[in-house]
Design a protein around this motif. Structure first.
Motif, PDB file in Angstrom:
ATOM      1  N   UNK A   1       0.835 -12.496 -12.405  1.00  0.00           N
ATOM      2  CA  UNK A   1      -0.088 -11.490 -12.865  1.00  0.00           C
ATOM      3  C   UNK A   1      -0.577 -10.251 -11.910  1.00  0.00           C
ATOM      4  N   UNK A   2       0.031 -10.661 -10.555  1.00  0.00           N
ATOM      5  CA  UNK A   2      -0.078  -9.223  -9.758  1.00  0.00           C
ATOM      6  C   UNK A   2       1.064  -8.582  -9.540  1.00  0.00           C
ATOM      7  N   UNK A   3       2.406  -9.167 -10.061  1.00  0.00           N
ATOM      8  CA  UNK A   3       3.512  -8.337  -9.854  1.00  0.00           C
ATOM      9  C   UNK A   3       3.669  -7.316 -10.984  1.00  0.00           C
ATOM     10  N   UNK A   4       3.320  -7.557 -12.081  1.00  0.00           N
ATOM     11  CA  UNK A   4       3.310  -6.409 -13.137  1.00  0.00           C
ATOM     12  C   UNK A   4       4.958  -5.946 -13.387  1.00  0.00           C
ATOM     13  N   UNK A   5       5.196  -4.630 -14.114  1.00  0.00           N
ATOM     14  CA  UNK A   5       6.571  -4.644 -14.094  1.00  0.00           C
ATOM     15  C   UNK A   5       6.548  -2.910 -14.346  1.00  0.00           C
ATOM     16  N   UNK A   6       7.734  -2.422 -14.243  1.00  0.00           N
ATOM     17  CA  UNK A   6       8.078  -0.947 -14.405  1.00  0.00           C
ATOM     18  C   UNK A   6       8.187  -0.727 -15.755  1.00  0.00           C
TER      19      UNK A   6
ATOM     20  N   UNK B   1       0.686  -1.242  -0.029  1.00  0.00           N
ATOM     21  CA  UNK B   1      -0.229  -0.100  -0.133  1.00  0.00           C
ATOM     22  C   UNK B   1       0.962   1.337   0.083  1.00  0.00           C
ATOM     23  N   UNK B   2       1.971   1.240   1.011  1.00  0.00           N
ATOM     24  CA  UNK B   2       2.696   2.595   0.988  1.00  0.00           C
ATOM     25  C   UNK B   2       3.534   2.803  -0.615  1.00  0.00           C
ATOM     26  N   UNK B   3       4.182   1.554  -1.069  1.00  0.00           N
ATOM     27  CA  UNK B   3       4.787   1.935  -2.400  1.00  0.00           C
ATOM     28  C   UNK B   3       3.761   2.005  -3.536  1.00  0.00           C
ATOM     29  N   UNK B   4       2.602   1.849  -3.606  1.00  0.00           N
ATOM     30  CA  UNK B   4       1.650   1.940  -4.373  1.00  0.00           C
ATOM     31  C   UNK B   4       1.361   3.373  -4.342  1.00  0.00           C
ATOM     32  N   UNK B   5       1.075   3.825  -3.258  1.00  0.00           N
ATOM     33  CA  UNK B   5       0.507   5.431  -2.777  1.00  0.00           C
ATOM     34  C   UNK B   5       1.920   6.191  -3.509  1.00  0.00           C
ATOM     35  N   UNK B   6       3.047   5.916  -3.324  1.00  0.00           N
ATOM     36  CA  UNK B   6       4.080   6.770  -3.701  1.00  0.00           C
ATOM     37  C   UNK B   6       4.038   6.559  -5.337  1.00  0.00           C
ATOM     38  N   UNK B   7       3.734   5.565  -5.958  1.00  0.00           N
ATOM     39  CA  UNK B   7       3.636   5.542  -7.313  1.00  0.00           C
ATOM     40  C   UNK B   7       2.499   6.204  -7.957  1.00  0.00           C
TER      41      UNK B   7
ATOM     42  N   UNK C   1       6.880  -5.866  -3.379  1.00  0.00           N
ATOM     43  CA  UNK C   1       7.484  -5.626  -4.745  1.00  0.00           C
ATOM     44  C   UNK C   1       6.174  -5.407  -5.762  1.00  0.00           C
ATOM     45  N   UNK C   2       5.022  -5.875  -5.580  1.00  0.00           N
ATOM     46  CA  UNK C   2       4.083  -5.624  -6.694  1.00  0.00           C
ATOM     47  C   UNK C   2       4.049  -4.265  -6.812  1.00  0.00           C
ATOM     48  N   UNK C   3       4.074  -3.381  -5.658  1.00  0.00           N
ATOM     49  CA  UNK C   3       3.736  -1.869  -5.771  1.00  0.00           C
ATOM     50  C   UNK C   3       4.674  -1.105  -6.438  1.00  0.00           C
ATOM     51  N   UNK C   4       5.785  -1.595  -6.849  1.00  0.00           N
ATOM     52  CA  UNK C   4       6.555  -0.898  -7.942  1.00  0.00           C
ATOM     53  C   UNK C   4       6.031  -0.843  -9.433  1.00  0.00           C
ATOM     54  N   UNK C   5       5.071  -1.361  -9.902  1.00  0.00           N
ATOM     55  CA  UNK C   5       4.385  -1.356 -11.050  1.00  0.00           C
ATOM     56  C   UNK C   5       3.709  -0.254 -11.362  1.00  0.00           C
ATOM     57  N   UNK C   6       3.348   0.659 -10.085  1.00  0.00           N
ATOM     58  CA  UNK C   6       2.777   1.762 -10.003  1.00  0.00           C
ATOM     59  C   UNK C   6       3.447   2.976 -10.583  1.00  0.00           C
ATOM     60  N   UNK C   7       4.771   2.875 -10.330  1.00  0.00           N
ATOM     61  CA  UNK C   7       5.895   3.868 -10.720  1.00  0.00           C
ATOM     62  C   UNK C   7       6.035   3.831 -12.175  1.00  0.00           C
TER      63      UNK C   7
END
Length: 470
Positions: free
Chosen positions: A325-330, A270-276, A297-303
């Protein structure tokens, strides 16, 4: 009679009383004061006196322009010429590290250095005995310490100024340095930082030590903040906690962040997603010794605009990253830098390279556990142009070859201090790859003979302009 005449003393001449003009010309001190007060327009009337300071004929603005063009190594000697030069040199100083808190608290800092833009208060906030011969050196701080230090204690936490004193100093700093652009401070509260945020509108870079979620409320008003470093917990020095709450407050307040470093911070997806989602301009993210929950790690895909990801001194990456499928990528990621991390979990390493599959540069330095099985997960990164391996003692020549032969765009390769990579195991296919590289730095061990064997061959020159010899 002639003899008597010769013995007679000649009459004494009367000594003339001294004239005021003679005394005035011999004593030039009053004349100096007269010259100092004369305007520049009358400089042609000044006599040629050898002891007069000619620089007094220059205005402060002109002399500042001259002094600013001199190299930095001459600034300290120039400040010893006279009090005027000392004050002028103080006006040229832009960056300063405070070692004595009284210098800030008394207000002498702003009189001596009125144009500061970069201030480091870290060492000034700590009680450090100057007469001690024991030096504590950490990658974050360096200071003298007493002989009664115990390794099990939070040393810095017991030897720093109180929050009230630090906040008072920040208030004085905000009032005295309105053009502040960079600040380093430890053990501040949200009230002290809020004062800085409101008064120093040009603040662009901030480094906070021993910060928590409530402290981050104070920097929400830093609308122009671009570079932020948060140091929450450092083992053996001090303890503090930054969670998803603080990261969310940070993301919503500092939306213009370009570089962010999280050191010893907790948090999760949640914290990494909010930043992204909020910090759309974020290009560089550094995570050091994190305490984050699994799945972050999955939150990085929102950056979406992240270009550089650095993991430093992380004891683990993500033990339960979740399905692919939940990880995504940058999508915009170009550089992946791993240094002194423990890469012992296959799930973690596989998920990390999956998120970073678009990278062009991979740098791995002194990471434990990186063997052939771990390194093969990097083959998913098809666009790699630069690979640098240093201190990867478990990786073999076969493991290296299996991955880099699949990278069609590889242009630069560095292999240093990887003792299990042997030159005798280099295959013809790997030798052919070496020949077309633009840059090759090869020193897996101290006995490497590859460089000397390449003399007189085309290896390392066919695809580029130079071959680096180390």
């Amino acid at each position: 009679m002639s003899a008597l005449k010769e013995n007679v003393d000649p009459p004494l001449k009367k000594k003339k009383p001294p004239r005021w003009s003679d005394i005035w010309l011999k004593n030039t001190k009053p004349l100096k004061h007269l010259v100092f007060s004369m305007p520049l327009q009358s400089q042609t009337l000044i006599p040629n006196f050898p002891n007069i300071d000619r620089t007094l004929l220059l205005s402060d603005e002109l002399l500042l322009d001259v002094l600013s063009r001199l190299p930095l190594s001459q600034r300290n000697p120039n400040s010893l010429v006279c009090k005027r030069w000392l004050n002028l040199q103080g006006r040229l100083v832009r960056s300063l590290r405070i070692l004595d808190w009284d210098f800030l608290d008394s207000g002498r800092l702003f009189t001596r250095f009125p144009n500061l833009t970069h201030v480091d208060l870290l060492n000034g906030c700590l009680f450090s005995p100057r007469d001690s011969g024991i030096m504590l050196t950490h990658r974050l701080v360096s200071m003298h310490m007493s002989s009664g230090f115990c390794s099990n204690c939070k040393f810095l936490q017991e030897n720093m100024l109180s929050v009230q004193v630090v906040d008072k100093g920040l208030q004085a700093l905000a009032n005295g340095c309105p053009n502040l652009r960079r600040l380093v401070v430890i053990n501040a509260s949200e009230f002290g930082l809020l004062t800085v945020s409101e008064e120093c509108l040009t603040l662009q870079e901030l480094e906070l030590h021993k910060c928590n979620d409530s402290v981050l409320c104070g920097i929400a008003a830093c609308e122009n903040l671009q570079i932020l470093k948060l140091v929450a917990n450092v083992d053996g020095l001090y303890t503090s906690v930054v969670t998803d709450i603080g990261l969310t407050i940070l993301a919503q307040g500092c939306k213009r962040l370009v570089k962010l470093e999280l050191n010893g911070c907790e948090g999760s997806f949640d914290g990494i997603k909010a930043i992204g989602q909020c910090c759309l301009m974020l290009e560089e993210l550094t995570i050091c010794d994190h305490k984050m929950d699994d799945g972050w790690l999955a939150g990085l895909s929102y950056c979406e605009n992240l270009k550089t990801l650095k993991l430093l001194s992380c004891r683990r990456i993500d033990l339960s990253p979740g399905p692919d499928e939940h990880l995504g990528f940058c999508p915009a990621l170009e550089r992946l830098h791993l240094q002194k991390c423990q890469l012992r979990s296959k799930k973690s390493v596989r998920a990390l390279f999956r998120v970073c599959e678009t990278v062009r540069d991979i740098v791995i330095q002194d990471c434990w556990g990186l063997d052939d099985d771990m390194f093969k997960f990097a083959s998913v990164c098809r666009r790699v142009k630069l690979l640098s391996l240093e201190g990867c003692s478990l990786l073999t020549t076969e493991g290296l070859e299996a991955v880099i032969l699949s990278w069609q765009d590889l242009e630069s390769l560095t292999v240093v201090s990887c003792k299990n990579i042997n030159e005798s195991d280099i295959s013809p296919a790997l030798a052919t790859l070496f020949a077309i590289l633009k840059e090759l730095r090869w020193r897996p061990d101290a006995n490497s003979l590859l460089v000397s064997c390449l003399v007189g061959t085309c290896m390392g020159k066919k695809g580029g302009r130079f071959f680096k010899k180390t």
